[in-house]
Design a protein around this motif. Sequence first.
Motif, PDB file in Angstrom:
ATOM      1  N   LYS A   1       0.899  -1.233  -0.009  1.00 30.83           N
ATOM      2  CA  LYS A   1      -0.107   0.052   0.193  1.00 30.83           C
ATOM      3  C   LYS A   1       0.966   1.179  -0.097  1.00 30.83           C
ATOM      4  CE  LYS A   1      -4.240  -1.721   2.112  1.00 30.83           C
ATOM      5  NZ  LYS A   1      -4.010  -2.589   3.032  1.00 30.83           N
ATOM      6  N   PHE A   2       2.188   1.289   0.959  1.00 32.13           N
ATOM      7  CA  PHE A   2       2.611   2.362   0.868  1.00 32.13           C
ATOM      8  C   PHE A   2       3.779   2.848  -0.275  1.00 32.13           C
ATOM      9  CE2 PHE A   2       6.243   4.845   3.234  1.00 32.13           C
ATOM     10  CZ  PHE A   2       5.358   5.926   3.047  1.00 32.13           C
ATOM     11  N   VAL A   3       4.471   1.959  -0.564  1.00 32.63           N
ATOM     12  CA  VAL A   3       5.828   1.985  -1.473  1.00 32.63           C
ATOM     13  C   VAL A   3       5.164   1.784  -2.936  1.00 32.63           C
ATOM     14  CG1 VAL A   3       8.179   1.986  -2.220  1.00 32.63           C
ATOM     15  CG2 VAL A   3       7.367   2.124   0.180  1.00 32.63           C
ATOM     16  N   ASN A   4       4.514   2.694  -3.624  1.00 31.81           N
ATOM     17  CA  ASN A   4       4.396   2.259  -5.061  1.00 31.81           C
ATOM     18  C   ASN A   4       4.141   3.596  -5.835  1.00 31.81           C
ATOM     19  OD1 ASN A   4       1.659   3.088  -5.029  1.00 31.81           O
ATOM     20  ND2 ASN A   4       1.097   1.471  -3.648  1.00 31.81           N
ATOM     21  N   SER A   5       4.346   3.516  -7.149  1.00 35.41           N
ATOM     22  CA  SER A   5       4.206   4.611  -8.010  1.00 35.41           C
ATOM     23  C   SER A   5       2.932   5.103  -8.422  1.00 35.41           C
ATOM     24  CB  SER A   5       5.026   4.569  -9.078  1.00 35.41           C
ATOM     25  OG  SER A   5       4.566   3.624  -9.932  1.00 35.41           O
ATOM     26  N   ALA A   6       1.734   4.506  -7.597  1.00 38.25           N
ATOM     27  CA  ALA A   6       0.501   5.257  -8.035  1.00 38.25           C
ATOM     28  C   ALA A   6       0.163   6.420  -6.873  1.00 38.25           C
ATOM     29  CB  ALA A   6      -0.502   4.062  -7.528  1.00 38.25           C
ATOM     30  N   ASN A   7       1.008   6.971  -6.211  1.00 37.40           N
ATOM     31  CA  ASN A   7       0.614   8.148  -5.367  1.00 37.40           C
ATOM     32  C   ASN A   7       0.865   9.361  -6.383  1.00 37.40           C
ATOM     33  OD1 ASN A   7       3.259   9.421  -5.557  1.00 37.40           O
ATOM     34  ND2 ASN A   7       3.911   7.567  -4.480  1.00 37.40           N
ATOM     35  N   SER A   8       0.020  10.376  -5.896  1.00 31.95           N
ATOM     36  CA  SER A   8       0.136  11.654  -6.742  1.00 31.95           C
ATOM     37  C   SER A   8       1.513  12.276  -7.263  1.00 31.95           C
ATOM     38  CB  SER A   8      -0.939  12.726  -5.942  1.00 31.95           C
ATOM     39  OG  SER A   8      -0.291  12.985  -4.703  1.00 31.95           O
ATOM     40  N   ILE A   9       2.439  12.303  -6.606  1.00 31.28           N
ATOM     41  CA  ILE A   9       3.672  12.825  -6.607  1.00 31.28           C
ATOM     42  C   ILE A   9       4.276  12.087  -7.917  1.00 31.28           C
ATOM     43  CG2 ILE A   9       6.023  13.658  -5.867  1.00 31.28           C
ATOM     44  CD1 ILE A   9       4.707  13.757  -3.138  1.00 31.28           C
ATOM     45  N   SER A  10       4.606  10.845  -7.615  1.00 28.68           N
ATOM     46  CA  SER A  10       5.445  10.115  -8.839  1.00 28.68           C
ATOM     47  C   SER A  10       4.406   9.911 -10.048  1.00 28.68           C
ATOM     48  CB  SER A  10       5.779   8.866  -8.284  1.00 28.68           C
ATOM     49  OG  SER A  10       4.809   8.190  -7.849  1.00 28.68           O
ATOM     50  N   GLY A  11       3.144   9.633  -9.882  1.00 35.38           N
ATOM     51  CA  GLY A  11       2.076   9.538 -11.023  1.00 35.38           C
ATOM     52  C   GLY A  11       2.040  10.704 -11.694  1.00 35.38           C
ATOM     53  N   GLY A  12       1.861  11.888 -10.833  1.00 35.84           N
ATOM     54  CA  GLY A  12       1.732  13.394 -11.749  1.00 35.84           C
ATOM     55  C   GLY A  12       2.957  13.480 -12.531  1.00 35.84           C
ATOM     56  N   ILE A  13       4.249  13.334 -11.893  1.00 31.63           N
ATOM     57  CA  ILE A  13       5.771  13.663 -12.619  1.00 31.63           C
ATOM     58  C   ILE A  13       5.372  12.752 -13.929  1.00 31.63           C
ATOM     59  CG2 ILE A  13       8.052  13.199 -12.503  1.00 31.63           C
ATOM     60  CD1 ILE A  13       7.716  14.334  -9.857  1.00 31.63           C
ATOM     61  N   TYR A  14       5.389  11.273 -13.823  1.00 32.07           N
ATOM     62  CA  TYR A  14       5.164  10.649 -14.702  1.00 32.07           C
ATOM     63  C   TYR A  14       4.387  10.970 -16.002  1.00 32.07           C
ATOM     64  CZ  TYR A  14       8.458   6.897 -12.909  1.00 32.07           C
ATOM     65  OH  TYR A  14       9.484   6.278 -12.474  1.00 32.07           O
ATOM     66  N   ASN A  15       3.204  11.388 -15.562  1.00 24.11           N
ATOM     67  CA  ASN A  15       2.023  11.786 -16.400  1.00 24.11           C
ATOM     68  C   ASN A  15       2.462  12.898 -17.333  1.00 24.11           C
ATOM     69  OD1 ASN A  15      -0.584  11.503 -17.378  1.00 24.11           O
ATOM     70  ND2 ASN A  15      -1.578  12.572 -15.888  1.00 24.11           N
ATOM     71  N   LYS A  16       3.103  13.808 -16.418  1.00 24.24           N
ATOM     72  CA  LYS A  16       3.730  15.134 -17.173  1.00 24.24           C
ATOM     73  C   LYS A  16       4.708  14.734 -18.271  1.00 24.24           C
ATOM     74  CE  LYS A  16       2.234  19.077 -15.732  1.00 24.24           C
ATOM     75  NZ  LYS A  16       1.186  18.363 -14.772  1.00 24.24           N
ATOM     76  N   THR A  17       5.765  13.754 -18.172  1.00 20.82           N
ATOM     77  CA  THR A  17       6.748  13.523 -18.892  1.00 20.82           C
ATOM     78  C   THR A  17       6.221  12.709 -20.028  1.00 20.82           C
ATOM     79  OG1 THR A  17       7.431  11.719 -17.386  1.00 20.82           O
ATOM     80  CG2 THR A  17       8.913  13.727 -17.489  1.00 20.82           C
ATOM     81  N   ASN A  18       5.360  11.844 -19.486  1.00 23.00           N
ATOM     82  CA  ASN A  18       4.560  10.839 -20.617  1.00 23.00           C
ATOM     83  C   ASN A  18       4.034  11.765 -21.837  1.00 23.00           C
ATOM     84  OD1 ASN A  18       2.108   9.165 -21.683  1.00 23.00           O
ATOM     85  ND2 ASN A  18       4.073   7.908 -21.149  1.00 23.00           N
ATOM     86  N   SER A  19       3.499  12.851 -21.530  1.00 19.89           N
ATOM     87  CA  SER A  19       2.697  13.419 -22.398  1.00 19.89           C
ATOM     88  C   SER A  19       3.616  14.174 -23.395  1.00 19.89           C
ATOM     89  CB  SER A  19       1.838  14.750 -21.701  1.00 19.89           C
ATOM     90  OG  SER A  19       2.548  15.575 -21.045  1.00 19.89           O
ATOM     91  N   ILE A  20       4.807  14.196 -22.959  1.00 19.06           N
ATOM     92  CA  ILE A  20       5.879  14.794 -23.997  1.00 19.06           C
ATOM     93  C   ILE A  20       6.364  13.562 -25.028  1.00 19.06           C
ATOM     94  CG2 ILE A  20       8.332  15.984 -24.308  1.00 19.06           C
ATOM     95  CD1 ILE A  20       8.021  17.165 -21.647  1.00 19.06           C
ATOM     96  N   ASN A  21       6.718  12.475 -24.229  1.00 24.81           N
ATOM     97  CA  ASN A  21       7.305  11.422 -24.720  1.00 24.81           C
ATOM     98  C   ASN A  21       6.262  10.806 -25.917  1.00 24.81           C
ATOM     99  OD1 ASN A  21       9.614  11.014 -23.782  1.00 24.81           O
ATOM    100  ND2 ASN A  21       9.141   9.729 -22.143  1.00 24.81           N
TER     101      ASN A  21
END
Lengths: 168, 276
Positions: free
Chosen positions: B38-58
């Motif tokens: 539950k705790f350590v995964n990339s589904a949280n808003s910080i890492s998910g948000g960053i991945y979302n931003k970079t993915n929209s460029i990629n």
Amino acid sequence: MNSLILNNSLRFIGLVLLQVLIFNHINLFGYLNPMVYIAWILLFPIRKNKSLFLILSFLLGLSIDFFSDSGGINAAATLAIAFIRLPILKMVLRKTDFDFLLFNLRAVSFSKAFIFIVILTIIHHFIVFSLEYFSLNSFYPIISNTILTSVFTIIIIILGIILFSKKK
Amino acid sequence: MQQIIYFIRKFRYFLLFLLLEILAFTFIIQHHSYHKSKFVNSANSISGGIYNKTNSINEFFHLKTENERLIEENTALKNSLSIKNLSENQDSFKLNDSAQYGQKYEYTYAKIINNNYTNRNNTLTINKGIKQGITSDLGVINSKGIIGVTKSTSSNYTTVLSILNNNSKINVRLKNSNHFGTLVWDGKDYNILQLIDIPRQAQFKDGDTIITGGKSAIFPEGIKIGVIKNFKFENNQFQDINIQLFNDMSSIGYVQIVKNLERTEQLNLEKESLNE
């Protein structure tokens, strides 16, 4: 003093973003990804107070884990090299009482800095890959991954340190 | 008492080290048990948000391949639709019973915003979460095969346990017979998976197609996965059956999430019959 804190915080955030956005997706020869974020451990100023350093390196590893969904693997490995950094440094430099505050990786001779970086990188990578595979059967992939990724990491870390740090 | 304090003072760094190390190992063990990460995964808003931003460029750089894939899928769907129309026309005395047209699977689309395929245990992150009705244990597929099973969810992001993971075991079968097996990954090549537990009376040859079996309550039956690349037959057992995937796991963009609407019903029934 303030610039020291600012420098290290910027380096922390910069290295985490660099690692998760660029270096985790390099895939050289299909599978090699350097772990350059440990440069933060190598460059952190050496002081007598180690608890802050230990907690920060744990957090560094944990933030990498958050992005790469690896549980606590990077946190465990990063914490381990943070703990053994000072003994290794003492062993490499062969001095018992060097100037803690003024220590700079660029100030020592290249061969000694190189040995220091190599030892810590290999230990870190070995812990990461053993925890990732977590079985004795995969001894061969653990060792080959450790060595190949270490070479890649060491090259990039040394280039980075030479390019981005001032020589004293 | 003083000695204890002295001991703690003397070894305080080591004790701190030990404490944090234990914490790290707790996260690792939690991560290995399927439902507890539950705790350590990339589904949280910080890492998910960053991945979302970079993915929209990629994403911009992969538009062409993504379009080609969509055209391919469209053609395949149109073909299957025309076959269906044909068969319905021949069978003109069909009874239109609405109860028989109950929907079993519900599909939603999502975008992969973080793709891993080089580690031993790979996890992906997609840009939909609880708000869009995603829960854990849903199948993730695209037009060329299966990708994985959803794991942890947050309000807007979800992590997916990729088929390129030590903990992933997918029930599959041969297309031309009903022999079931399990699809696992040995961690070497990300486009080649292994088929185990296949009974030895099964007959197949190189180039045979592997599809999902209907045994799991996650994936619909009959999704094409890949073809048999090579295998050995030793000691009266099939060894090292390598499956070449249709998918290129290193470049996947949009995926579909399959929700089995009858999953609870199936699981409850299986549980009941197991208890008897």
